[in-house]
Design an enzyme around this catalytic site. Structure first.
Site, PDB file in Angstrom:
ATOM      1  N   ARG A 120       0.826  -1.205   0.000  1.00  0.00           N
ATOM      2  CA  ARG A 120       0.000   0.000   0.000  1.00  0.00           C
ATOM      3  C   ARG A 120       0.857   1.251   0.000  1.00  0.00           C
ATOM      4  O   ARG A 120       0.543   2.222  -0.660  1.00  0.00           O
ATOM      5  CB  ARG A 120      -0.914   0.011   1.223  1.00  0.00           C
ATOM      6  CG  ARG A 120      -1.557   1.377   1.435  1.00  0.00           C
ATOM      7  CD  ARG A 120      -2.589   1.380   2.538  1.00  0.00           C
ATOM      8  NE  ARG A 120      -3.577   0.353   2.340  1.00  0.00           N
ATOM      9  CZ  ARG A 120      -4.029  -0.458   3.293  1.00  0.00           C
ATOM     10  NH1 ARG A 120      -3.558  -0.348   4.508  1.00  0.00           N
ATOM     11  NH2 ARG A 120      -4.937  -1.355   3.022  1.00  0.00           N
ATOM     12  N   TYR A 121       1.932   1.221   0.792  1.00  0.00           N
ATOM     13  CA  TYR A 121       2.804   2.389   0.902  1.00  0.00           C
ATOM     14  C   TYR A 121       3.968   2.215  -0.066  1.00  0.00           C
ATOM     15  O   TYR A 121       4.371   1.098  -0.364  1.00  0.00           O
ATOM     16  CB  TYR A 121       3.315   2.516   2.333  1.00  0.00           C
ATOM     17  CG  TYR A 121       2.210   2.659   3.355  1.00  0.00           C
ATOM     18  CD1 TYR A 121       1.558   3.872   3.537  1.00  0.00           C
ATOM     19  CD2 TYR A 121       1.812   1.578   4.126  1.00  0.00           C
ATOM     20  CE1 TYR A 121       0.547   4.012   4.475  1.00  0.00           C
ATOM     21  CE2 TYR A 121       0.795   1.695   5.075  1.00  0.00           C
ATOM     22  CZ  TYR A 121       0.173   2.917   5.245  1.00  0.00           C
ATOM     23  OH  TYR A 121      -0.830   3.035   6.170  1.00  0.00           O
ATOM     24  N   ARG A 124       7.295   0.154   1.482  1.00  0.00           N
ATOM     25  CA  ARG A 124       7.239  -0.992   2.400  1.00  0.00           C
ATOM     26  C   ARG A 124       6.049  -1.900   2.107  1.00  0.00           C
ATOM     27  O   ARG A 124       5.044  -1.451   1.569  1.00  0.00           O
ATOM     28  CB  ARG A 124       7.206  -0.520   3.851  1.00  0.00           C
ATOM     29  CG  ARG A 124       6.077   0.418   4.217  1.00  0.00           C
ATOM     30  CD  ARG A 124       6.519   1.251   5.442  1.00  0.00           C
ATOM     31  NE  ARG A 124       5.451   1.998   6.058  1.00  0.00           N
ATOM     32  CZ  ARG A 124       5.026   3.172   5.593  1.00  0.00           C
ATOM     33  NH1 ARG A 124       5.561   3.695   4.509  1.00  0.00           N
ATOM     34  NH2 ARG A 124       4.060   3.806   6.217  1.00  0.00           N
ATOM     35  N   CYS A 133      -2.847 -18.261  14.262  1.00  0.00           N
ATOM     36  CA  CYS A 133      -2.368 -17.573  15.458  1.00  0.00           C
ATOM     37  C   CYS A 133      -2.411 -18.541  16.638  1.00  0.00           C
ATOM     38  O   CYS A 133      -3.083 -19.559  16.581  1.00  0.00           O
ATOM     39  CB  CYS A 133      -3.250 -16.375  15.782  1.00  0.00           C
ATOM     40  SG  CYS A 133      -3.116 -15.030  14.582  1.00  0.00           S
ATOM     41  N   CYS A 137      -8.076 -13.214  18.508  1.00  0.00           N
ATOM     42  CA  CYS A 137      -8.699 -12.009  19.049  1.00  0.00           C
ATOM     43  C   CYS A 137     -10.027 -11.840  18.324  1.00  0.00           C
ATOM     44  O   CYS A 137     -10.070 -11.842  17.092  1.00  0.00           O
ATOM     45  CB  CYS A 137      -7.834 -10.777  18.783  1.00  0.00           C
ATOM     46  SG  CYS A 137      -6.082 -11.008  19.157  1.00  0.00           S
ATOM     47  N   CYS A 140     -10.485  -9.409  15.274  1.00  0.00           N
ATOM     48  CA  CYS A 140      -9.421  -9.505  14.267  1.00  0.00           C
ATOM     49  C   CYS A 140      -9.805  -8.844  12.934  1.00  0.00           C
ATOM     50  O   CYS A 140     -10.824  -9.173  12.325  1.00  0.00           O
ATOM     51  CB  CYS A 140      -9.087 -10.975  14.018  1.00  0.00           C
ATOM     52  SG  CYS A 140      -7.809 -11.187  12.753  1.00  0.00           S
ATOM     53  N   ARG A 142      -8.289  -9.317  10.209  1.00  0.00           N
ATOM     54  CA  ARG A 142      -8.098 -10.271   9.118  1.00  0.00           C
ATOM     55  C   ARG A 142      -8.871 -11.562   9.337  1.00  0.00           C
ATOM     56  O   ARG A 142      -8.446 -12.636   8.873  1.00  0.00           O
ATOM     57  CB  ARG A 142      -6.606 -10.542   8.953  1.00  0.00           C
ATOM     58  CG  ARG A 142      -6.035  -9.795   7.781  1.00  0.00           C
ATOM     59  CD  ARG A 142      -4.529  -9.862   7.665  1.00  0.00           C
ATOM     60  NE  ARG A 142      -4.038  -8.514   7.700  1.00  0.00           N
ATOM     61  CZ  ARG A 142      -3.064  -8.075   8.468  1.00  0.00           C
ATOM     62  NH1 ARG A 142      -2.431  -8.903   9.268  1.00  0.00           N
ATOM     63  NH2 ARG A 142      -2.713  -6.818   8.425  1.00  0.00           N
ATOM     64  N   ASP A 301     -10.871  -1.389  13.771  1.00  0.00           N
ATOM     65  CA  ASP A 301     -11.309  -1.393  12.369  1.00  0.00           C
ATOM     66  C   ASP A 301     -12.764  -1.832  12.262  1.00  0.00           C
ATOM     67  O   ASP A 301     -13.275  -2.557  13.115  1.00  0.00           O
ATOM     68  CB  ASP A 301     -10.427  -2.335  11.539  1.00  0.00           C
ATOM     69  CG  ASP A 301      -9.021  -1.777  11.365  1.00  0.00           C
ATOM     70  OD1 ASP A 301      -8.861  -0.540  11.369  1.00  0.00           O
ATOM     71  OD2 ASP A 301      -8.084  -2.590  11.227  1.00  0.00           O
ATOM     72  N   ASP A 338      -7.097   3.585  10.776  1.00  0.00           N
ATOM     73  CA  ASP A 338      -6.718   3.025   9.483  1.00  0.00           C
ATOM     74  C   ASP A 338      -7.893   3.322   8.542  1.00  0.00           C
ATOM     75  O   ASP A 338      -8.996   2.806   8.751  1.00  0.00           O
ATOM     76  CB  ASP A 338      -6.455   1.520   9.611  1.00  0.00           C
ATOM     77  CG  ASP A 338      -5.413   1.033   8.619  1.00  0.00           C
ATOM     78  OD1 ASP A 338      -5.340   1.610   7.506  1.00  0.00           O
ATOM     79  OD2 ASP A 338      -4.680   0.077   8.946  1.00  0.00           O
ATOM     80  N   LYS A 345      -2.845   4.366   7.358  1.00  0.00           N
ATOM     81  CA  LYS A 345      -2.848   4.847   8.746  1.00  0.00           C
ATOM     82  C   LYS A 345      -2.888   6.370   8.794  1.00  0.00           C
ATOM     83  O   LYS A 345      -2.032   7.030   8.217  1.00  0.00           O
ATOM     84  CB  LYS A 345      -1.612   4.325   9.453  1.00  0.00           C
ATOM     85  CG  LYS A 345      -1.594   2.814   9.567  1.00  0.00           C
ATOM     86  CD  LYS A 345      -0.351   2.337  10.289  1.00  0.00           C
ATOM     87  CE  LYS A 345      -0.363   0.845  10.490  1.00  0.00           C
ATOM     88  NZ  LYS A 345      -0.238   0.093   9.237  1.00  0.00           N
TER      89      LYS A 345
END
Ligand code: PLP
Length: 388
Positions: A120-121, A124, A133, A137, A140, A142, A301, A338, A345
């Site tokens: 996206r950037y 990076r 995981c 959580c 999440c 994702r 999010d 975000d 961000k």
């Protein structure tokens, strides 16, 4: 509620698993094998509310249930609103999709040139190296691809991802995430970090992981050696509440820091969990004590079924206001939203700048007192006759 932090109270220990040998308990494979992953296992250890019970039955269609014994012990069974409990125990509220929520809230799919790489950037990439995981959580971002509960069928294409990074010289920063990269074996991590380190244009390598928090036993001396070998490797851990900062996490962070891994923390602002200045102050103080620099505090999010987790952004701004100037500058994270749909961000700050005009900046400090600073770029030009 959270007075001076005293490290002697941080030991989490074996709790409900006191019968297990310390060798097993401290073996990360044992912790993974003995995770709580079913309604039956959960109900054998904790009295659930009807909403939680229904949430557990819904979870296999959204995001799997999994809790390591280490992290489960941090739940206070007497507190139905326990901030640890709410992060990990499914709730049927997750099945309610509200306005604006989506399965890819920060628009990652539209910036994925190859599976697993989010570019996206300009300089990076985010490199998703696994979809698993140690624990899940419930908020999440994702959940569409993590834990394989939905029909995404994520197959981490490490070779394809590496080739992409190799062939894009503008990429100077690689962020490994997933899922949790520290679930990869030592051999795989060693090979992956070696490959990345061999790419001349990759200057900066970091890992986003909640494993030190969920599974501190994973941070073995052998793993620390791998980070040392390929260092500097930076790491962002993820804690939301001071109770997560245990003696076990402190030991893991000590080991990482001593292997030369600079440590940051990312938190998510969560309603009823950490949307409170005193709770966050206690958390960031504890983090500094274990060599972890608070990095970002994210607004939650707009993932499907997260309404019950989202706190008003004003709460986040209030928290930053309560920290900045009132405590160590290193302890203050950057509040971030975000941008929904792929905005990236965006920093959110309390308004310390009141106005900029006529060559001055009008300011308010942390005590809300007013100050005026003459702004250099707005200074009037010196008169030509004064120059000779
Ligand atoms: C968060 C994120 C990064 C890293 O952002 P920093 O501000 O450098 O920490 C990179 N790529 C994507 C897609 C991200 O979401």
């Amino acid at each position: 509620m959270y007075p001076i932090d005293r490290r002697e109270n941080w030991h989490a220990g074996q709790g409900q698993w006191s019968h297990v040998s310390p060798e097993d308990w401290n073996d990360w494979h044992w912790q993974l094998r003995n995770r709580i992953t079913t309604l039956e296992q959960l109900e054998a250890r904790l009295k659930l509310s009807p909403e939680e019970r229904a949430g557990c039955l819904f979870a296999p269609h959204k995001l799997a249930l999994a809790i390591t014994p280490h992290f489960f012990n941090l739940i206070d069974p007497a507190d139905p609103k326990c901030p640890i409990r709410r992060q990990l125990i499914p709730n049927i509220a997750e099945s309610v999709v509200s306005f604006g929520e989506s399965e890819d809230p920060v628009g990652e799919e539209s910036t994925m040139p190859v599976p697993g790489i989010v570019h996206r950037y300009p300089d990076r990439v985010l490199f998703l190296v696994t979809d698993r995981c140690a624990s899940y959580c419930r908020y999440c971002t994702r959940s569409r691809l993590v834990s394989n509960a939905q029909d995404y069928h994520f197959h981490p294409e490490l070779e394809q991802g590496l080739k992409y990074i190799e062939s894009h010289p503008e990429i100077r920063d690689v962020l490994l995430s997933g899922g949790d990269p520290l679930l990869l074996s030592d051999e795989k991590l060693d090979a992956l970090l070696g490959r990345l380190r061999a790419i001349k244009h990759v200057e900066f390598i970091r890992i986003g992981s909640r494993i030190p928090v969920f599974l501190p036993q994973r941070i073995t001396p052998a793993l620390a050696e791998i980070f040392k070998k390929h260092g500097p490797i930076w790491m962002s851990i993820h804690t939301n509440h001071p109770r997560e900062v245990t003696a076990e996490l402190a030991t893991a962070c000590e080991r990482l820091a001593c292997a030369g891994v600079p440590l940051g923390n990312q938190s998510v602002l969560l309603q009823g969990i950490n949307d409170d200045a005193e709770v966050m102050k206690s958390l960031v103080h504890r983090l500094l004590m274990i060599r972890v620099r608070p990095y970002y505090l994210y607004a939650c999010d707009l993932i499907e079924g997260s309404t019950h987790f989202r706190a008003p952004i004003q709460k986040g701004i209030e928290i930053i206001r309560a920290l900045r100037g009132h405590t160590t500058g290193y302890a203050v994270p950057q509040l971030i939203i975000d941008g929904p749909g792929g905005g990236g961000k965006i920093p959110i700050n309390p308004e310390y700048v009141q106005a900029i005009h006529d060559g001055i900046v009008e300011l308010r400090n942390y005590e809300d007192r007013a100050y005026v600073y003459p702004s250099g770029s707005q200074m009037p030009d010196p008169k030509p006759e004064l120059l000779d």
